[in-house]
Design a protein around this motif. Sequence first.
Motif, PDB file in Angstrom:
ATOM      1  N   ASP A 144      -2.157  66.895  18.051  1.00 56.70           N
ATOM      2  CA  ASP A 144      -1.591  68.061  18.686  1.00 56.70           C
ATOM      3  C   ASP A 144      -0.225  68.186  18.160  1.00 56.70           C
ATOM      4  N   ALA A 145       0.519  67.289  18.110  1.00 56.61           N
ATOM      5  CA  ALA A 145       1.921  67.140  17.739  1.00 56.61           C
ATOM      6  C   ALA A 145       2.261  67.554  16.015  1.00 56.61           C
ATOM      7  N   LEU A 146       1.039  66.961  15.548  1.00 62.79           N
ATOM      8  CA  LEU A 146       0.992  67.397  13.922  1.00 62.79           C
ATOM      9  C   LEU A 146       0.882  68.814  13.782  1.00 62.79           C
ATOM     10  N   PHE A 147      -0.079  69.418  14.627  1.00 58.54           N
ATOM     11  CA  PHE A 147      -0.181  70.816  14.592  1.00 58.54           C
ATOM     12  C   PHE A 147       0.950  71.647  15.096  1.00 58.54           C
ATOM     13  N   GLY A 148       1.766  71.199  15.711  1.00 60.08           N
ATOM     14  CA  GLY A 148       2.923  71.867  16.302  1.00 60.08           C
ATOM     15  C   GLY A 148       3.807  71.715  15.286  1.00 60.08           C
ATOM     16  N   VAL A 149       3.894  70.863  14.172  1.00 56.20           N
ATOM     17  CA  VAL A 149       4.927  70.917  13.004  1.00 56.20           C
ATOM     18  C   VAL A 149       4.199  72.119  11.968  1.00 56.20           C
ATOM     19  N   LEU A 150       2.901  72.213  11.935  1.00 56.03           N
ATOM     20  CA  LEU A 150       2.217  72.914  10.992  1.00 56.03           C
ATOM     21  C   LEU A 150       2.464  74.533  11.314  1.00 56.03           C
TER      22      LEU A 150
END
Length: 289
Positions: A199-205
């Motif tokens: 979820d945190a990774l998608f927040g970057v994307l």
Amino acid sequence: MAAYEKRRAAAAPAPAPAAGSGLAEPAGAAAGGLGSEAEFLLRAGVTAMVREALLKVLEARPEEPVSFLADYFERLVLGSPGAAGEAAAELPGPPQRLARALWYVRLAHHSHRTAFDSNAGAAYEVLGASGRRRKAGVDGRLYSELLRRICQHGGAPAEAAAALLGRVRCRDHEAVPFDVFRYGVLTCFVLLEFAAKADALFGVLDGGSGAADGRVCQAVLRALEDALGAGHFSLPSRYLEAGSKLGPDGLALAMDRALQERKLGTSMSREEFLKKATALFVAKVKPVE
């Protein structure tokens, strides 16, 4: 009021017998007061109670020690067998035992292996108590229900949680040994952490927009799958270590390659990305045999 005055009179120090001994008398009374206070704490069991509580904190090593102590003393006042250190077999029924077991396994993070194993052992003993007699182990029904409750309190997609439970659950009538119990509990917690990292990774994307370029998301998912590897790890936590190897350089390279493609890309939502990422994790989990 009369009772208060009586206690006050009883607690008041006796008047000095001589005028010249006024300085020595209060010191002696103070020393006697300290001794009587320590004796009172010891006689009332408070000293042993506080010592036991501190030992519980050191044993469990909870992430929030103050909340742990508050809950410990609350359960002690309510007569909880687990908090009072009595036999776990006196717990009244499956719902109470499940709640108590869930409380135990959530005390310490799984990275604190000694504390986590100790708490998992305590949860296993609680669930293995029938109230009248000890069973050889935890039955599959209670084990599966505990895993379901663990997954229910996290941010993992329901599809991923259900698929994971299908790989680590046991039949309702089966006796679950401790090593299987610990593996299932640990795997569920790792899934929740894996989902949080995804979820945190998608927040970057997505840059805060709620949707990201589908080409970039697919490239990142492929890189994540490569990082996880093709084999099965014996410890679920190794998947987090493998995923962490997907550093900024690897992500940047995968994203650049995706953006250089001339294909028109569609957007991908957070929910879709989480489903795909957690599906990669579940596919690598070794099923319980």
